[in-house]
Motif scaffolding. Structure first.
Motif, PDB file in Angstrom:
ATOM      1  N   ARG A  14       0.860  -1.203  -0.173  1.00  0.00           N
ATOM      2  CA  ARG A  14      -0.026   0.005  -0.112  1.00  0.00           C
ATOM      3  C   ARG A  14       0.785   1.312   0.186  1.00  0.00           C
ATOM      4  O   ARG A  14       1.761   1.301   0.810  1.00  0.00           O
ATOM      5  N   PRO A  15       0.574   2.281  -0.875  1.00  0.00           N
ATOM      6  CA  PRO A  15       1.507   3.461  -1.152  1.00  0.00           C
ATOM      7  C   PRO A  15       1.950   3.887   0.330  1.00  0.00           C
ATOM      8  O   PRO A  15       1.059   4.072   1.256  1.00  0.00           O
ATOM      9  N   ASP A  16       3.224   4.136   0.528  1.00  0.00           N
ATOM     10  CA  ASP A  16       3.702   4.713   1.949  1.00  0.00           C
ATOM     11  C   ASP A  16       4.578   5.918   1.801  1.00  0.00           C
ATOM     12  O   ASP A  16       5.650   5.668   1.592  1.00  0.00           O
ATOM     13  N   LYS A  17       4.189   7.126   1.764  1.00  0.00           N
ATOM     14  CA  LYS A  17       4.740   8.221   1.533  1.00  0.00           C
ATOM     15  C   LYS A  17       6.105   8.334   2.634  1.00  0.00           C
ATOM     16  O   LYS A  17       6.970   8.861   2.086  1.00  0.00           O
ATOM     17  N   ASP A  18       5.990   8.088   3.835  1.00  0.00           N
ATOM     18  CA  ASP A  18       6.983   7.863   4.822  1.00  0.00           C
ATOM     19  C   ASP A  18       8.265   7.359   4.331  1.00  0.00           C
ATOM     20  O   ASP A  18       9.290   7.646   4.804  1.00  0.00           O
TER      21      ASP A  18
END
Ligand SMILES: [Zn+2]
Length: 282
Positions: free
Chosen positions: A30-34
């Motif tokens: 799942r996209p994770d900007k962190d």
């Protein structure tokens, strides 16, 4: 759930293999900007408190990983390939051990600058991966109880003395003492010959001292055996640990007690399955 010995085993292996490596790319299911924040950053240290893993980076940030129920970290090489049945892209590895089902639920793949990858496999998706500042990491640790490998006997005895809660749920309460879960709580109390339903305030300082000694003994023994793979936990190589072959009471319901020969009983204490010997544990 991975407990202190499993997390410690993981940390010791990672320290041998990924110190001074930098992250070059991070894939997340799942996209994770962190994760964008830590690209190019180098791993300077890896620490553990309780069941939490703290990967220190040269930027001062900390990659925090909690394996929760079913997560484990793997070191290997994967590539994207097509699933023959669904036609969808998935991660595959040439290494046979990584093809074992438990190693196939990749949620994160961290590409390192030595062409190796660090991956998180987690069938039930409860594991937590975050980027902390130093302050955030400190705050997180402050909310947890002390780590049983880092405190002395007196401190441990004072911690438990007079508490009204039952000893087994207390041992497993992460805000109270950090690192012990359901498997080792049963094992420790068997060694200490204490009934898991006894309240801490019914125990003398000597009894609590025994709990301390056996907590450390059982934990050290399991670390030597590379942790317990009864459930989903695996070593970073994808192989199983060894403690599940040395259980004293855990998962041994109706089998003979290793001390007195009477049957080990399974009961529920604080909502969790608990194994003990009614004859040996008082
Ligand atoms: Zn017994």
């Amino acid at each position: 759930m991975p407990e202190l010995p499993e997390v410690e085993t993981t940390v010791l292996s990672l320290k041998r293999k990924v110190l001074n490596r930098a992250f070059v790319f991070i894939w997340a299911e799942r996209p994770d900007k962190d994760m964008d924040k830590i690209i190019g950053k180098k791993i300077t240290d890896i620490k553990r408190h309780g069941k939490g893993i703290f990967v220190h980076l040269n930027s001062g940030e900390i990659l925090f990983i909690h394996l929760k129920m079913t997560g484990h970290l793997l070191l290997g090489e994967w590539e994207h390939c097509k699933n023959n049945q669904t036609g969808e892209k998935e991660w595959c590895s040439q290494e046979e051990v990584m093809q074992e089902k438990k190693n196939g639920f990749l949620r994160y793949v961290f590409f390192l600058d030595n062409k190796k990858q660090l991956a998180l496999s987690d069938p039930r998706k409860f594991a937590r991966v975050s980027v902390f500042t130093k302050e955030e990491a400190d705050d997180y640790v402050k909310k947890l109880g002390p780590d049983p490998l880092l405190i002395g006997k007196e401190e441990f005895i004072n911690l438990f003395s007079g508490k009204k809660k039952m000893i087994k749920p207390l041992l497993m309460d992460q805000q109270f003492l950090s690192g012990i879960g359901n498997i080792y709580a049963s094992e420790i109390l068997f060694k200490a010959k204490i009934d898991p339903e006894r309240t801490a305030n019914s125990l003398g300082r000597k009894d609590i001292g025994r709990v301390y000694e056996f907590t450390r003994e059982i934990i050290q023994k399991s670390i030597k055996l590379k942790g317990d793979s009864t459930s989903d936990y695996r070593l970073v190589t994808g192989k199983k640990g060894g403690y599940q072959d040395h259980h004293l009471v855990y998962n041994r319901g109706n089998l003979p007690c290793l001390i007195c020969g009477k049957k080990i009983k399974r009961t529920v204490v604080g909502g969790r399955g608990t194994y003990y010997c009614p004859a040996c544990q008082k």
